[in-house]
Write a protein that holds these residues in place. Structure first.
Motif, PDB file in Angstrom:
ATOM      1  N   LYS A  80      47.684  35.047  25.127  1.00  0.00           N
ATOM      2  CA  LYS A  80      47.290  33.516  25.155  1.00  0.00           C
ATOM      3  C   LYS A  80      48.429  32.791  24.260  1.00  0.00           C
ATOM      4  O   LYS A  80      48.371  31.550  24.652  1.00  0.00           O
ATOM      5  CB  LYS A  80      46.095  33.545  23.951  1.00  0.00           C
ATOM      6  CG  LYS A  80      44.770  34.066  24.881  1.00  0.00           C
ATOM      7  CD  LYS A  80      43.621  34.308  23.843  1.00  0.00           C
ATOM      8  CE  LYS A  80      42.558  35.245  24.843  1.00  0.00           C
ATOM      9  NZ  LYS A  80      41.561  35.627  23.948  1.00  0.00           N
ATOM     10  N   ILE A  81      49.268  33.611  23.527  1.00  0.00           N
ATOM     11  CA  ILE A  81      50.287  32.833  23.093  1.00  0.00           C
ATOM     12  C   ILE A  81      51.777  33.899  23.253  1.00  0.00           C
ATOM     13  O   ILE A  81      51.632  34.786  23.377  1.00  0.00           O
ATOM     14  CB  ILE A  81      50.257  32.251  21.763  1.00  0.00           C
ATOM     15  CG1 ILE A  81      50.069  33.364  20.820  1.00  0.00           C
ATOM     16  CG2 ILE A  81      49.488  31.354  21.470  1.00  0.00           C
ATOM     17  CD1 ILE A  81      50.420  33.271  19.288  1.00  0.00           C
ATOM     18  N   GLU A  86      53.572  28.122  19.407  1.00  0.00           N
ATOM     19  CA  GLU A  86      52.662  27.628  20.144  1.00  0.00           C
ATOM     20  C   GLU A  86      51.233  27.549  19.498  1.00  0.00           C
ATOM     21  O   GLU A  86      50.305  27.031  19.855  1.00  0.00           O
ATOM     22  CB  GLU A  86      52.183  28.584  21.301  1.00  0.00           C
ATOM     23  CG  GLU A  86      53.315  28.435  22.406  1.00  0.00           C
ATOM     24  CD  GLU A  86      53.341  29.542  23.351  1.00  0.00           C
ATOM     25  OE1 GLU A  86      52.173  29.868  23.959  1.00  0.00           O
ATOM     26  OE2 GLU A  86      54.335  30.151  23.767  1.00  0.00           O
ATOM     27  N   LEU A  87      51.120  28.034  18.340  1.00  0.00           N
ATOM     28  CA  LEU A  87      49.972  28.041  17.418  1.00  0.00           C
ATOM     29  C   LEU A  87      49.560  26.698  17.337  1.00  0.00           C
ATOM     30  O   LEU A  87      48.194  26.306  17.022  1.00  0.00           O
ATOM     31  CB  LEU A  87      50.078  28.604  15.972  1.00  0.00           C
ATOM     32  CG  LEU A  87      49.880  30.087  15.821  1.00  0.00           C
ATOM     33  CD1 LEU A  87      49.903  30.420  14.387  1.00  0.00           C
ATOM     34  CD2 LEU A  87      48.506  30.320  16.387  1.00  0.00           C
ATOM     35  N   VAL A  90      47.443  25.605  20.223  1.00  0.00           N
ATOM     36  CA  VAL A  90      46.546  26.751  20.750  1.00  0.00           C
ATOM     37  C   VAL A  90      45.214  25.966  21.015  1.00  0.00           C
ATOM     38  O   VAL A  90      44.412  25.512  20.002  1.00  0.00           O
ATOM     39  CB  VAL A  90      46.616  28.014  19.966  1.00  0.00           C
ATOM     40  CG1 VAL A  90      45.830  27.789  18.778  1.00  0.00           C
ATOM     41  CG2 VAL A  90      46.238  29.116  20.921  1.00  0.00           C
ATOM     42  N   THR A  92      42.655  28.358  22.615  1.00  0.00           N
ATOM     43  CA  THR A  92      41.722  29.286  22.893  1.00  0.00           C
ATOM     44  C   THR A  92      41.528  29.894  21.434  1.00  0.00           C
ATOM     45  O   THR A  92      41.817  29.716  20.385  1.00  0.00           O
ATOM     46  CB  THR A  92      42.510  30.446  23.424  1.00  0.00           C
ATOM     47  OG1 THR A  92      43.826  30.670  22.902  1.00  0.00           O
ATOM     48  CG2 THR A  92      42.875  30.103  24.881  1.00  0.00           C
ATOM     49  N   PHE A  95      44.308  34.237  19.452  1.00  0.00           N
ATOM     50  CA  PHE A  95      45.811  34.124  19.597  1.00  0.00           C
ATOM     51  C   PHE A  95      46.708  35.388  19.127  1.00  0.00           C
ATOM     52  O   PHE A  95      47.868  35.387  19.267  1.00  0.00           O
ATOM     53  CB  PHE A  95      46.373  32.872  19.116  1.00  0.00           C
ATOM     54  CG  PHE A  95      46.100  32.554  17.498  1.00  0.00           C
ATOM     55  CD1 PHE A  95      46.640  33.120  16.621  1.00  0.00           C
ATOM     56  CD2 PHE A  95      44.863  31.719  17.653  1.00  0.00           C
ATOM     57  CE1 PHE A  95      46.058  32.808  15.304  1.00  0.00           C
ATOM     58  CE2 PHE A  95      44.473  31.261  16.442  1.00  0.00           C
ATOM     59  CZ  PHE A  95      44.946  31.932  15.038  1.00  0.00           C
TER      60      PHE A  95
END
Ligand code: ADP
Ligand code: MG
Length: 612
Positions: A80-81, A86-87, A90, A92, A95
């Motif tokens: 997912k990352i 990217e947090l 995000v 989703t 992560f």
């Protein structure tokens, strides 16, 4: 001798698992979120013994290829990352890439998964984190994970699990929350082979609520929404005033689609109902908040159950006000409908709309008066006229007849029924009324408090004042005096004429019309308490003004209202009831206590065993 040793990897993994996997419900949460992240729109969950024995989840998401089926069991393995940057964006649920590894480390896991691009699936049997068996199997696209004997290898943790019932309750609440969060997803939940949830794809949150819950909640849903200028949006569905619970378990809050626990936001929802639900009673509300991802930190809790806001107060106020506004609008609508019904030349409303008789019978318990049996459309029975009973099944309704059964006159009278009659006062505290629905008990103080509260609030400008013959002098402590001196204008807006006097004293020259001289001290004391509390809590100016306004209105209403044990004449009772019927928020007093209760004729008849 040196004492410090490095722990072996498998022990580290077991300890780390404790962070993510606290109890069966946390396993269900991680697995459900993985299925949703995988794009599933059909999820089936089988739970045994509150999840302690087995948790199985089958989804129709994208599935995993052979390599990923192995990789997903490793700590910090995620699709997912790729970097912590990217947090901030995000979308989703997952992560951190920890969940499957953590769950696998403390259970026996069977993973069957088939990726959309593959013809076959793969099956892995994993014990305490290591793959013991693997094979290619025929499988549907998607993933099927079974977790057996959670914490079988961490006895200390297993010992701390609660009873099956408690663990099951936590799972159930969680699955309900996700079912509300994803109305479009078909969700099935089974516990020990009984079906608990079987919800097909729903078009809206409201439709999902109807699938999940029963009447009376589903009869009184209010949709709400709102936006702020800094891109926060709120949408959701909540119950009307008539529905309440004794716990907060039906207040669901979602932030950017994540179900979160946050007592401040829950409190904001409850505050939205303040003034309406009695203290100790809580509403149903599914509240979905969307906000720019940089205004909320989702990485503050090991199980991602909590989030942190950049501007928490703003979020709380936004929720409270949106809820309050929609409740008020819905009440307003209801009052207008009721008023129309009262003057409409129509058939007697024996039964609401298309409600079945059995339905009514079930609802006719000892309940606070709700809008379905609201009194706003009632009129007193004229004394000189005859009262005749018309039987309808188990219920009886009084109607006034003035002549032949079908005369025009009667039509006119019948059109405004049902009616009420004042029976008298009980304990000089409760006014008893006979209505077509049954016996109504009105708390004279609570009812009058509500009437006064609404009257005080309805005034646009400062209310009329009366000059006191002998001004009231109030002596305060130095700190209280300082607090009040800065805020004297608040009291002025309510119609007090107050002067700051030397030596920590205030001189009250005039009070609002309905405030007696001896009440002044209490009113000033309330203002001081509210001011200090609000300062301590660093309440925003707008919230602060509302809080103070509410507290002072409530206090003045309370002081000015008829008391319990006051003897009332019939015309006084009649006057009070008439005023109550038309006042907004008449179900509760400003402190949230009910103003009236209905004991349905049906219930009375049941108690006397006239009907079984
Ligand atoms: P995270 O969700 O934080 O990425 P997990 O340990 O929960 O970490 O899952 C690891 C990876 O396994 C996910 O990133 C995803 O690629 C894959 N995965 C887990 N469950 C599923 C599932 N039900 N369907 C498809 N892929 C899954
Ligand atoms: Mg995950």
């Amino acid at each position: 001798m040196a004492l410090i040793k490095l722990l072996p990897a498998h022990e580290i993994q077991k300890i780390a698992a404790g962070e993510v996997v606290e109890r069966p419900a946390s396993v269900v949460k991680e697995l459900l979120e993985n299925s949703l992240d995988a794009g599933a729109n059909h999820i089936v969950l089988y739970i045994e013994d509150g999840g302690k024995k087995r948790i199985r989840i089958i989804d129709n998401g994208c599935g995993m290829v052979y390599e990923d089926a192995h990789a997903c069991l490793l700590p910090h393995a995620t699709s997912k990352i790729t970097s912590v940057h990217e947090l901030a964006v995000v979308t989703t649920f997952g992560f951190r890439g920890e969940a499957l590894a953590a769950i696998a480390a403390v259970s026996r896991m069977t993973l069957i998964t088939r990726h959309v691009t593959q013809l076959d699936g793969n099956k892995l049997v994993v014990v305490a984190g290591s793959v013991e068996q693997e094979s290619a199997v025929a499988a549907n696209i998607g993933t099927d994970i079974t977790i057996d004997d959670l914490f079988y290898n961490v006895p200390a943790r297993r010992k701390f699990l609660k009873t099956d019932t408690t663990e099951w309750r936590a799972i159930q609440q969680l699955v309900y929350a996700y079912a509300l969060d994803y109305p479009a997803c078909t969700i099935e939940l089974y516990h020990n082979n009984t079906t608990v949830i079987n919800c097909q794809h729903a078009e809206s949150l409201e439709q999902r609520i109807v699938q999940l819950f029963e009447s009376p909640l589903t009869k009184q849903l209010i949709n709400f929404n709102g936006t702020t200028d800094d891109d926060m949006t709120l949408a959701g569905v909540m119950a009307g005033y008539q529905y309440s619970r004794f716990d907060r378990s039906q207040i669901y809050i979602f932030v950017n689609n994540r179900w979160i626990k946050n007592h401040k936001l829950t409190a904001a929802v409850i505050k939205g109902y303040q003034n309406i639900l009695p203290q100790g009673q809580y509403p149903f509300a599914a509240v979905s908040l969307a906000m720019p991802t940089n205004c909320v930190d989702i990485n503050v809790h090991p199980r991602k159950e909590e989030v942190q806001f950049l501007h928490p107060r703003k979020v709380e106020t936004f929720i409270q006000e949106t809820i309050q506004r929609h409740l008020e609008q819905s009440l307003q609508k209801r009052v207008i409908q009721e008023q129309h019904r009262a003057i409409m030349p129509a058939v007697l409303p024996f039964i609401e709309d298309n409600q079945k008789e059995t339905d009514i019978a079930q609802n006719k318990q000892f309940v606070p008066i709700s809008y379905s049996n609201d009194l706003s459309h009632l009129i007193p029975i004229p004394q000189q006229q005859n009262v005749q009973k018309i039987e309808y099944g188990a219920s009886a309704l009084d109607v006034v007849t003035t002549g032949n059964k079908y005369s025009d006159d009667q039509q006119a009278v019948v059109s405004v029924a049902p009616l009420y009659r004042i029976i008298g006062q009980l304990d000089h505290t409760y006014i008893l009324l006979e209505t077509d629905e049954g016996l109504v008990m009105v708390d004279q103080h609570a009812a009058h408090e509500r009437i006064m509260y609404e009257k005080i609030g309805a005034q646009q400008s400062a209310p009329e004042s009366i000059q006191l013959l002998f001004p009231e002098i109030i002596t305060l402590t130095k700190s209280d005096y300082e607090v009040i001196c800065e805020n004297i204008s608040i009291l002025a807006s309510f119609g007090f004429d107050i002067e700051v006097w030397g030596n920590c004293q205030l001189r009250i020259n005039a009070t609002p019309l309905h405030v007696k001289q001896h009440m002044c001290k209490d009113i000033v004391a309330t203002l001081i308490t509210e001011l200090i509390e609000s300062q301590d809590a660093q309440v925003e100016a707008a919230v602060f003004a509302k809080k103070i306004h509410h507290a002072l209105r409530a206090l003045m209403a309370c002081k000015a209202a008829i008391k319990a044990h006051d003897v009332l004449q019939e015309h006084e009772m009649l006057d009070l009831i008439k005023q109550l019927f038309v006042v907004p928020n008449r179900l509760t007093c400003p402190h949230g206590r009910p103003t009236s209760w209905l004991m349905a004729t049906y219930e009375i008849e049941k108690k006397f065993k006239r009907i079984i």
